[in-house]
Write a protein that holds these residues in place. Sequence first.
Motif, PDB file in Angstrom:
ATOM      1  N   LYS A 119       0.836  -1.204   0.000  1.00 42.77           N
ATOM      2  CA  LYS A 119       0.000   0.000   0.000  1.00 42.77           C
ATOM      3  C   LYS A 119       0.868   1.249   0.000  1.00 42.77           C
ATOM      4  O   LYS A 119       0.625   2.192  -0.752  1.00 42.77           O
ATOM      5  CB  LYS A 119      -0.915  -0.015   1.225  1.00 42.77           C
ATOM      6  CG  LYS A 119      -1.878   1.145   1.287  1.00 42.77           C
ATOM      7  CD  LYS A 119      -2.797   1.028   2.482  1.00 42.77           C
ATOM      8  CE  LYS A 119      -3.766   2.192   2.563  1.00 42.77           C
ATOM      9  NZ  LYS A 119      -4.647   2.100   3.713  1.00 42.77           N
ATOM     10  N   HIS A 120       1.918   1.257   0.838  1.00 42.15           N
ATOM     11  CA  HIS A 120       2.798   2.422   0.905  1.00 42.15           C
ATOM     12  C   HIS A 120       3.591   2.572  -0.392  1.00 42.15           C
ATOM     13  O   HIS A 120       3.812   3.686  -0.856  1.00 42.15           O
ATOM     14  CB  HIS A 120       3.739   2.326   2.098  1.00 42.15           C
ATOM     15  CG  HIS A 120       3.055   2.561   3.402  1.00 42.15           C
ATOM     16  ND1 HIS A 120       2.476   3.763   3.733  1.00 42.15           N
ATOM     17  CD2 HIS A 120       2.843   1.746   4.467  1.00 42.15           C
ATOM     18  CE1 HIS A 120       1.944   3.682   4.938  1.00 42.15           C
ATOM     19  NE2 HIS A 120       2.151   2.471   5.407  1.00 42.15           N
ATOM     20  N   ALA A 121       4.019   1.452  -0.976  1.00 43.23           N
ATOM     21  CA  ALA A 121       4.766   1.524  -2.234  1.00 43.23           C
ATOM     22  C   ALA A 121       3.886   2.090  -3.334  1.00 43.23           C
ATOM     23  O   ALA A 121       4.321   2.924  -4.132  1.00 43.23           O
ATOM     24  CB  ALA A 121       5.277   0.143  -2.620  1.00 43.23           C
ATOM     25  N   LYS A 122       2.645   1.660  -3.367  1.00 49.40           N
ATOM     26  CA  LYS A 122       1.713   2.158  -4.380  1.00 49.40           C
ATOM     27  C   LYS A 122       1.448   3.642  -4.162  1.00 49.40           C
ATOM     28  O   LYS A 122       1.430   4.429  -5.108  1.00 49.40           O
ATOM     29  CB  LYS A 122       0.397   1.382  -4.319  1.00 49.40           C
ATOM     30  CG  LYS A 122      -0.585   1.783  -5.386  1.00 49.40           C
ATOM     31  CD  LYS A 122      -1.857   0.964  -5.307  1.00 49.40           C
ATOM     32  CE  LYS A 122      -2.854   1.402  -6.355  1.00 49.40           C
ATOM     33  NZ  LYS A 122      -4.111   0.696  -6.254  1.00 49.40           N
ATOM     34  N   ALA A 123       1.272   4.046  -2.925  1.00 44.97           N
ATOM     35  CA  ALA A 123       1.016   5.452  -2.615  1.00 44.97           C
ATOM     36  C   ALA A 123       2.221   6.304  -3.002  1.00 44.97           C
ATOM     37  O   ALA A 123       2.068   7.387  -3.568  1.00 44.97           O
ATOM     38  CB  ALA A 123       0.704   5.620  -1.138  1.00 44.97           C
TER      39      ALA A 123
END
Length: 70
Positions: free
Chosen positions: A33-37
Amino acid sequence: MAASKRPSFLKRQKEQARLARATEKREARRARKHAKANTDESVENGEMTELTEMQDDSVAGGDESEETPL
């Protein structure tokens, strides 16, 4: 009064393994999720990540076997 018994050793081991797998899954989901964000933010800001630049070079046919004459 009856004392509550603890689960057997093997049941406790299984429970610990299950909790560890759940924690790993949770951390992996959070990391994705953080990588995508972060990727979305860098695209919105017009920044290219190093990985994206490397992928673009490989797609564009960036053949590294070219040698400069001596």
